[in-house]
Write an enzyme that holds these catalytic residues in place. Structure first.
Site, PDB file in Angstrom:
ATOM      1  N   SER A 287      13.951 -42.257 -12.734  1.00  0.00           N
ATOM      2  CA  SER A 287      12.737 -41.503 -12.476  1.00  0.00           C
ATOM      3  C   SER A 287      12.575 -41.442 -10.957  1.00  0.00           C
ATOM      4  O   SER A 287      12.516 -42.474 -10.295  1.00  0.00           O
ATOM      5  CB  SER A 287      11.542 -42.185 -13.122  1.00  0.00           C
ATOM      6  OG  SER A 287      10.372 -41.491 -12.743  1.00  0.00           O
TER       7      SER A 287
ATOM      8  N   GLY B 191      -8.408  -7.943   4.670  1.00  0.00           N
ATOM      9  CA  GLY B 191      -9.133  -8.120   5.909  1.00  0.00           C
ATOM     10  C   GLY B 191      -8.299  -8.575   7.086  1.00  0.00           C
ATOM     11  O   GLY B 191      -8.817  -8.776   8.181  1.00  0.00           O
TER      12      GLY B 191
ATOM     13  N   HIS C   2     -15.795  -8.753   2.022  1.00  0.00           N
ATOM     14  CA  HIS C   2     -14.781  -9.695   2.498  1.00  0.00           C
ATOM     15  C   HIS C   2     -14.939 -11.067   1.861  1.00  0.00           C
ATOM     16  O   HIS C   2     -13.980 -11.665   1.379  1.00  0.00           O
ATOM     17  CB  HIS C   2     -14.876  -9.799   4.027  1.00  0.00           C
ATOM     18  CG  HIS C   2     -13.928 -10.791   4.619  1.00  0.00           C
ATOM     19  ND1 HIS C   2     -14.311 -12.077   4.931  1.00  0.00           N
ATOM     20  CD2 HIS C   2     -12.617 -10.705   4.907  1.00  0.00           C
ATOM     21  CE1 HIS C   2     -13.271 -12.729   5.410  1.00  0.00           C
ATOM     22  NE2 HIS C   2     -12.224 -11.921   5.413  1.00  0.00           N
TER      23      HIS C   2
ATOM     24  N   LYS D  51       0.831  -1.199   0.000  1.00  0.00           N
ATOM     25  CA  LYS D  51       0.000   0.000   0.000  1.00  0.00           C
ATOM     26  C   LYS D  51       0.867   1.251   0.000  1.00  0.00           C
ATOM     27  O   LYS D  51       0.658   2.165  -0.802  1.00  0.00           O
ATOM     28  CB  LYS D  51      -0.886  -0.043   1.245  1.00  0.00           C
ATOM     29  CG  LYS D  51      -2.142   0.758   1.150  1.00  0.00           C
ATOM     30  CD  LYS D  51      -2.965   0.629   2.433  1.00  0.00           C
ATOM     31  CE  LYS D  51      -3.646  -0.711   2.539  1.00  0.00           C
ATOM     32  NZ  LYS D  51      -4.243  -0.939   3.874  1.00  0.00           N
TER      33      LYS D  51
ATOM     34  N   ARG E 275      -3.516  -1.570  -6.337  1.00  0.00           N
ATOM     35  CA  ARG E 275      -2.658  -2.756  -6.343  1.00  0.00           C
ATOM     36  C   ARG E 275      -3.070  -3.620  -7.525  1.00  0.00           C
ATOM     37  O   ARG E 275      -4.154  -3.425  -8.086  1.00  0.00           O
ATOM     38  CB  ARG E 275      -2.817  -3.545  -5.043  1.00  0.00           C
ATOM     39  CG  ARG E 275      -4.243  -4.002  -4.834  1.00  0.00           C
ATOM     40  CD  ARG E 275      -4.437  -4.638  -3.477  1.00  0.00           C
ATOM     41  NE  ARG E 275      -5.855  -4.766  -3.203  1.00  0.00           N
ATOM     42  CZ  ARG E 275      -6.382  -4.827  -1.985  1.00  0.00           C
ATOM     43  NH1 ARG E 275      -5.606  -4.763  -0.929  1.00  0.00           N
ATOM     44  NH2 ARG E 275      -7.677  -4.956  -1.837  1.00  0.00           N
TER      45      ARG E 275
ATOM     46  N   CYS F  79       8.175 -38.914 -10.952  1.00  0.00           N
ATOM     47  CA  CYS F  79       6.836 -39.459 -11.152  1.00  0.00           C
ATOM     48  C   CYS F  79       6.006 -39.497  -9.869  1.00  0.00           C
ATOM     49  O   CYS F  79       4.994 -40.152  -9.816  1.00  0.00           O
ATOM     50  CB  CYS F  79       6.919 -40.850 -11.768  1.00  0.00           C
ATOM     51  SG  CYS F  79       7.824 -42.019 -10.753  1.00  0.00           S
TER      52      CYS F  79
ATOM     53  N   TYR G  20      11.879 -34.317 -17.493  1.00  0.00           N
ATOM     54  CA  TYR G  20      10.422 -34.188 -17.421  1.00  0.00           C
ATOM     55  C   TYR G  20       9.922 -34.371 -15.992  1.00  0.00           C
ATOM     56  O   TYR G  20      10.607 -34.937 -15.148  1.00  0.00           O
ATOM     57  CB  TYR G  20       9.739 -35.216 -18.332  1.00  0.00           C
ATOM     58  CG  TYR G  20       9.932 -36.661 -17.906  1.00  0.00           C
ATOM     59  CD1 TYR G  20       9.084 -37.236 -16.964  1.00  0.00           C
ATOM     60  CD2 TYR G  20      10.958 -37.435 -18.433  1.00  0.00           C
ATOM     61  CE1 TYR G  20       9.266 -38.546 -16.556  1.00  0.00           C
ATOM     62  CE2 TYR G  20      11.149 -38.742 -18.028  1.00  0.00           C
ATOM     63  CZ  TYR G  20      10.304 -39.301 -17.087  1.00  0.00           C
ATOM     64  OH  TYR G  20      10.483 -40.584 -16.674  1.00  0.00           O
TER      65      TYR G  20
ATOM     66  N   MET H 148      -5.586  -7.071   8.524  1.00  0.00           N
ATOM     67  CA  MET H 148      -5.174  -6.004   9.423  1.00  0.00           C
ATOM     68  C   MET H 148      -6.186  -4.881   9.292  1.00  0.00           C
ATOM     69  O   MET H 148      -6.669  -4.588   8.213  1.00  0.00           O
ATOM     70  CB  MET H 148      -3.824  -5.457   8.989  1.00  0.00           C
ATOM     71  CG  MET H 148      -2.855  -6.548   8.695  1.00  0.00           C
ATOM     72  SD  MET H 148      -1.753  -6.714  10.050  1.00  0.00           S
ATOM     73  CE  MET H 148      -0.554  -7.723   9.255  1.00  0.00           C
TER      74      MET H 148
ATOM     75  N   ARG I 106      -3.227   3.016   8.613  1.00  0.00           N
ATOM     76  CA  ARG I 106      -3.514   1.874   7.751  1.00  0.00           C
ATOM     77  C   ARG I 106      -2.333   0.910   7.721  1.00  0.00           C
ATOM     78  O   ARG I 106      -1.209   1.322   7.514  1.00  0.00           O
ATOM     79  CB  ARG I 106      -3.791   2.371   6.319  1.00  0.00           C
ATOM     80  CG  ARG I 106      -4.664   3.596   6.269  1.00  0.00           C
ATOM     81  CD  ARG I 106      -4.728   4.195   4.870  1.00  0.00           C
ATOM     82  NE  ARG I 106      -5.286   3.265   3.899  1.00  0.00           N
ATOM     83  CZ  ARG I 106      -5.297   3.489   2.596  1.00  0.00           C
ATOM     84  NH1 ARG I 106      -4.733   4.593   2.111  1.00  0.00           N
ATOM     85  NH2 ARG I 106      -5.820   2.607   1.778  1.00  0.00           N
TER      86      ARG I 106
HETATM   87  P1  ADP Z   1      -7.509  -2.526   3.692  1.00  0.00           P
HETATM   88  O1  ADP Z   1      -6.084  -2.901   3.633  1.00  0.00           O
HETATM   89  O2  ADP Z   1      -8.326  -3.412   4.538  1.00  0.00           O
HETATM   90  O3  ADP Z   1      -8.072  -2.272   2.338  1.00  0.00           O
HETATM   91  P2  ADP Z   1      -7.269   0.320   3.944  1.00  0.00           P
HETATM   92  O4  ADP Z   1      -6.123   0.865   4.682  1.00  0.00           O
HETATM   93  O5  ADP Z   1      -7.191   0.373   2.487  1.00  0.00           O
HETATM   94  O6  ADP Z   1      -7.559  -1.141   4.456  1.00  0.00           O
HETATM   95  O7  ADP Z   1      -8.547   1.105   4.428  1.00  0.00           O
HETATM   96  C1  ADP Z   1      -9.846   0.661   4.219  1.00  0.00           C
HETATM   97  C2  ADP Z   1     -10.709   1.793   3.736  1.00  0.00           C
HETATM   98  O8  ADP Z   1     -10.622   2.916   4.590  1.00  0.00           O
HETATM   99  C3  ADP Z   1     -10.294   2.311   2.389  1.00  0.00           C
HETATM  100  O9  ADP Z   1     -10.876   1.570   1.381  1.00  0.00           O
HETATM  101  C4  ADP Z   1     -10.804   3.709   2.397  1.00  0.00           C
HETATM  102  O10 ADP Z   1     -12.116   3.775   1.922  1.00  0.00           O
HETATM  103  C5  ADP Z   1     -10.761   4.089   3.846  1.00  0.00           C
HETATM  104  N1  ADP Z   1      -9.604   4.953   4.003  1.00  0.00           N
HETATM  105  C6  ADP Z   1      -8.331   4.620   4.138  1.00  0.00           C
HETATM  106  N2  ADP Z   1      -7.537   5.697   4.195  1.00  0.00           N
HETATM  107  C7  ADP Z   1      -8.348   6.754   4.096  1.00  0.00           C
HETATM  108  C8  ADP Z   1      -8.133   8.172   4.063  1.00  0.00           C
HETATM  109  N3  ADP Z   1      -6.928   8.702   4.126  1.00  0.00           N
HETATM  110  N4  ADP Z   1      -9.218   8.946   3.930  1.00  0.00           N
HETATM  111  C9  ADP Z   1     -10.451   8.420   3.835  1.00  0.00           C
HETATM  112  N5  ADP Z   1     -10.714   7.123   3.860  1.00  0.00           N
HETATM  113  C10 ADP Z   1      -9.678   6.288   3.985  1.00  0.00           C
HETATM  114 MG    MG Z   2      -7.721  -1.011   1.077  1.00  0.00          MG
END
Ligand code: ADP
Ligand code: MG
Ligand code: MG
Length: 914
Positions: free
Chosen positions: A798, A112, A474, A32, A356, A865, A885, A114, A103
């Site tokens: 083999s 989901g 999720h 990220k 990503r 094998c 192989y 973290m 984040r």
């Molecule tokens: P995950 O790794 O679970 O996707 P994120 O860190 O991407 O978690 O955060 C989940 C959601 O929180 C994002 O999809 C976004 O909508 C919201 N979010 C994250 N950072 C910001 C920010 N700087 N401003 C507003 N919303 C945010």
């Molecule tokens: Mg995200």
């Protein structure tokens, strides 16, 4: 943006089109963080922030959960920079405050796993400042209650207990809705400012009750707590389960991103969404995604409200939609892959929060790879690497039988979130789903919505069905990644966790009842529905579909053509029948790597002749019985040679201990005695005599042919007579006779004499010549160690990696189930050594055998094998060893071919680097 401190750099800033880091720094900044930096650099609208590196996570765990000294000043500098860009102050109680998102961000995305904390910096004072500055009371209090909820959950640990079905905060919200509106399902957006204020109070009380602690008011304390929680979450159960499943090393650690908040919940000109640059389920090049008006991002993925498809955005916010369409193009041109991105619109302005490479189904992976080559975005080599070998199996996975579907009724429709067909007994809770799966039931996990706690249940299930949530919920995310069939947001389903029932359209289903789901169309059916072969299988194997009528097949074929261009390692198949052989050849196998002859003795009355042979007391009567088996074997081999169309076949001489062919209960024994006209006593005595304490190490493999040379003689004769027959028809036959379980060179020599003698005899009788090899299976450590001696006689090796693993590790595969899970838990072994080659042990022995074998016979043919031949990682290892192989079951052939091509391309890449 040079950092002023001289000590190590722990914090990387981004904002205002400049960034310390970039997209290539994923190991240090996490996926990220690296891409936030990259998007900032290419001028996309990213709110400013900074990334605390994964090195800090490593430090944290190496030093009893403490931080390096230099971190704090760097974090403070990061916040100051954000304040400067945003023109606000962190947690300001007077004017518009700077609020941040904290984040997590591991190197590979872990959906989901973290949790993110939004709106950090709010407290009883700054919430008023926010309300005043935005002139929007409701918005401010909505942010505050969300913040307390997330922080209470993630940092302070106020979470659902195992016996509870709902999150405690959601329960509080539900109660308030019930109290004030008598409507448990009222939309969150309809809560008033007063309601939100009330919730803030109740949330704080709940936190105090459950933890005994006050909610922290100071923004810097909040920040410290949140950062600690992100690092702490690296070691929570869910993260550990996930890492184990995907083989992510613990040492990698996670980064933490602190980023200025932008707000999707200020009103109807704002919103949040998740989108893909192409459809992740089918791969089609369409803008695909969903959004919610007046919501913060968590709402979209949490499945609390069902979002709208992105195609509806123009009717709400046309300018923002246009900007997103442009961003979609920029992202693909820049990252050269399908992107999965998150955005927020604040008062009409678009902000990018994440991008990503998008997870996709196997079907989509193949299509996108092919189409991106056509669009000249990537070259064919990149395309081959874009499809994870394991995922190719999804392209071959079954779909519902069309005729069976006609007789079934659709009881509900949801969103198609993970393609394929699944049928199973329904369970409403992950634990019970796991238990049922352990009892070998086919299970569908049915939930209102899933959360990371359900992961084990999702792994155990054939398919996942949810009543709420969209294609980026999720459930959908995880299903796509695991290749599970999934239908989500089937809102017609009324699930009652307490009663363990599902009610839909007046019908009620109990736990244990059958349902079927189609993850390609989103349809849900009552009962069990028969499944049918995939389009690729229909074209290649069943020949019930024409290749020109199947786009899926055409993409598959294109990919396989590229594999041929790249590959050095060939893929053969394990097959014992003409039908299996033909299937494998259709999938592109270059021969048979293992033909087990013993399976041929179980059919029809062959088993009688076999038993007669085993019960024989003299060589002559044994020869008599063998003579009855000869025509059967010859017929089998003829069929196989024909199906091979001139490709080679490695045929193994009889391998299992003889007692496996005899009946063990009294009734069956007396029946056999009658049939063969001998006494029951004689039969039972022979069974008794043949009993072994440890059959795996007993009288089997070449030990049979040594004790009873006439068995080997018969098998050799059957093979050569079949070859002669096929050759007479003008076809080619290339038998490669394989002697199993050799440890001593002399064992091989004795069997070899028989084979060569019989070959000569048959050649003379039939007036023909044979093109054949004789070699050995390398499956016990001694054979590896004396491979140079064995290679004097063996024309090929083999590796029988199943037995080689058993004998090297001293572990019985059939008994390992009782302790291997504990071994994996304790990380003694990273992977099940019977599924993926133990490269450090078994692999070393293989390498020794390869080197020694080549010393004696430089052009020795080398193959494998065991079951491992279908495991992509093992295939790549075999490529590195320089084998000729690998061999695997027919339906794994495409997977192995792709893995082999990828290994070759990797080699090439390494070479050009040098
Ligand atoms: P995950 O790794 O679970 O996707 P994120 O860190 O991407 O978690 O955060 C989940 C959601 O929180 C994002 O999809 C976004 O909508 C919201 N979010 C994250 N950072 C910001 C920010 N700087 N401003 C507003 N919303 C945010
Ligand atoms: Mg995200
Ligand atoms: Mg074996």
């Amino acid at each position: 943006m040079a950092n002023t401190t001289k000590s190590a750099k722990y914090v990387y800033q981004f904002g205002n089109r400049k960034a310390d880091g970039n997209g290539s720094m994923k190991p240090l900044l996490g996926g990220k963080g690296a891409n936030l930096a990259e998007m900032t650099r290419i001028g996309l609208p990213v709110p400013p922030g900074f990334t605390i590196t994964t090195e800090v996570c490593t430090y944290y765990y190496d030093n009893k959960r403490t931080y390096p000294k230099a971190l704090q000043p760097q974090v403070e500098a990061g916040i100051r920079q954000m304040e400067k860009i945003m023109g606000t102050k962190f947690g300001d109680a007077k004017a518009m405050p700077l609020l941040v998102a904290v984040r997590s961000g591991a190197r590979d995305s872990m959906p989901g796993m973290m949790d993110t904390i939004l709106n950090l910096g709010l407290n009883d004072q700054s919430v008023l400042a926010l309300a005043k500055a935005t002139k929007n009371d409701r918005f401010a209090w909505d942010c505050y209650r969300r913040f307390i909820q997330m922080y209470g959950d993630v940092v302070m640990g106020v979470q659902k207990a195992p016996h509870e079905d709902h999150e405690p905060f959601e329960t509080v919200i539900g109660e308030l809705k019930e109290e004030r509106y008598h409507d448990h399902d009222l939309e969150d957006t309809r809560l008033s400012t007063e309601d939100l204020k009330e919730l803030v109070g109740r949330f704080k009380k709940l936190i105090k009750q459950r933890t005994g602690k006050e909610f922290p008011n100071d923004p810097w304390d909040q920040l410290k707590g949140a950062v600690g929680a992100v690092f702490g979450s690296w070691m929570n159960d869910r993260a550990i389960v996930y890492r184990r499943k995907y083989g992510i090393p613990q040492e990698w650690g996670t980064a933490v991103n602190v980023q200025a908040m932008v707000f999707g919940n200020t009103g109807d000109n704002s919103g949040s969404g998740v989108a893909f640059t192409r459809d992740p389920a089918t791969g089609e090049k369409v803008f695909y995604g969903e959004f919610l008006i007046n919501a913060q991002g968590e709402d979209v993925v949490a499945g609390v409200r069902t979002p709208e498809p992105v195609q509806k955005l123009p009717s709400h916010l046309p300018a923002a939609y246009k900007e997103l369409e442009n961003i979609r193009k920029t992202l693909e041109t820049h990252f050269k892959d399908m992107q999965d991105f998150e955005f927020t619109i604040q008062d009409g302005k678009v902000f990018m929060l994440q991008t990503r490479n998008g997870k996709r189904t196997g079907l989509a992976a193949v299509r996108i790879a092919c189409e991106m080559v056509k669009e000249k975005v990537i070259d064919w080599k990149t395309a081959v690497n874009r499809v994870p070998a394991e995922q190719l199996e999804q392209v071959l996975a079954p779909i519902f039988d069309r005729t069976a579907l006609k007789n079934t009724k659709v009881i509900a429709k949801g969103l198609p979130a993970g393609p394929g067909a699944a049928t199973g007994q329904i369970y409403f809770n992950a634990d019970r789903a796991v238990q049922a799966a352990e009892k070998k039931e086919k299970v569908l996990l049915v939930r209102i919505e899933t959360s990371p706690e359900d992961l084990r249940g999702m792994i155990a299930a054939e398919g996942i069905l949810t009543a709420r949530g969209g294609v980026s919920s999720h459930a959908a995310l995880v299903a796509r990644q695991m290749g599970k069939v999934c239908v989500c947001g089937a809102s017609a389903l009324h699930i009652d966790y307490n009663k363990r029932t599902l009610e839909v359209g007046g019908q009620t289903f109990k736990e244990g009842d059958f349902l079927s789901i189609n993850g390609t169309s989103g349809e849900v059916y009552a009962g069990e529905v028969r499944t049918a072969a995939s389009e690729v299988v229909q074209v290649l194997i069943e020949r019930s579909l024409k290749s020109k009528d199947s786009q899926t097949y055409q993409y598959y074929a294109q990919l396989m053509d590229w594999c041929v261009k790249a590959t050095r390692l060939l893929v053969r198949t394990n097959a014992d029948t003409p039908e299996q052989t033909a299937n494998a050849v259709a999938f592109g196998a270059s021969g048979i790597g293992l033909c087990r002859t013993e399976h041929m003795f179980f059919e029809g009355d062959r088993i009688d002749a076999m038993r007669e042979m085993i019960l024989a007391e003299t060589t002559d009567s044994r020869k008599n019985a063998l003579a009855k088996l000869l025509p059967y074997q010859r017929e089998d081999f003829t069929g196989i040679f024909k199906a091979l169309k001139g490709l080679p076949a490695t045929i193994r001489f009889l391998d299992p201990p003889l007692h496996e062919f005899l009946p063990h209960d009294n009734a069956a024994q007396s029946q056999l005695a009658e049939k063969l006209n001998v006494s029951v006593e004689k039969v039972s005595k022979r069974v008794h005599d043949l009993h072994e304490f440890n059959p795996m190490l007993g009288h089997r493999g070449c030990r049979l042919g040594i004790a009873y040379p006439e068995i080997s003689e018969m098998q050799a004769r059957a093979i050569f007579e079949a070859a002669a027959e096929v050759q007479k028809e003008g076809l080619k036959a290339k038998p490669e006779i394989m002697i199993p379980l050799v440890g001593f060179p002399k064992e091989l020599q004795l069997q070899l004499e028989i084979v060569h003698r019989v070959a000569e005899e048959v050649a003379k009788e039939k007036k023909t010549k044979f093109n054949y090899l004789v070699g050995t299976m390398i499956e016990i450590p001694r054979a590896c160690v004396v491979a140079d001696d064995i290679a004097k006689d063996a024309q090929f090796f083999s590796f029988g990696t199943n037995d080689l693993t058993q004998t090297t590790l001293g572990m019985s595969r059939d008994d390992s189930g009782s302790f291997l899970p504990a071994y994996q838990e304790a990380e003694i072994v990273k992977k099940n050594p019977f599924a993926s080659i133990d490269q450090g042990g078994v692999g070393k022995l293989m390498q020794t055998a390869v080197e020694l074998g080549r010393k004696t016979r430089p052009d020795i043919k080398l193959g494998i094998c065991g079951e491992h031949g279908g495991d992509p990682e093992s295939v790549k290892f075999c490529h590195t060893l320089g084998l000729t192989y690998v061999s695997c079951s027919p339906f794994r052939v495409p997977v192995a071919r792709l893995a082999a091509a990828q290994a070759a391309l990797k080699d090439e890449a390494v070479k050009t680097k040098k």
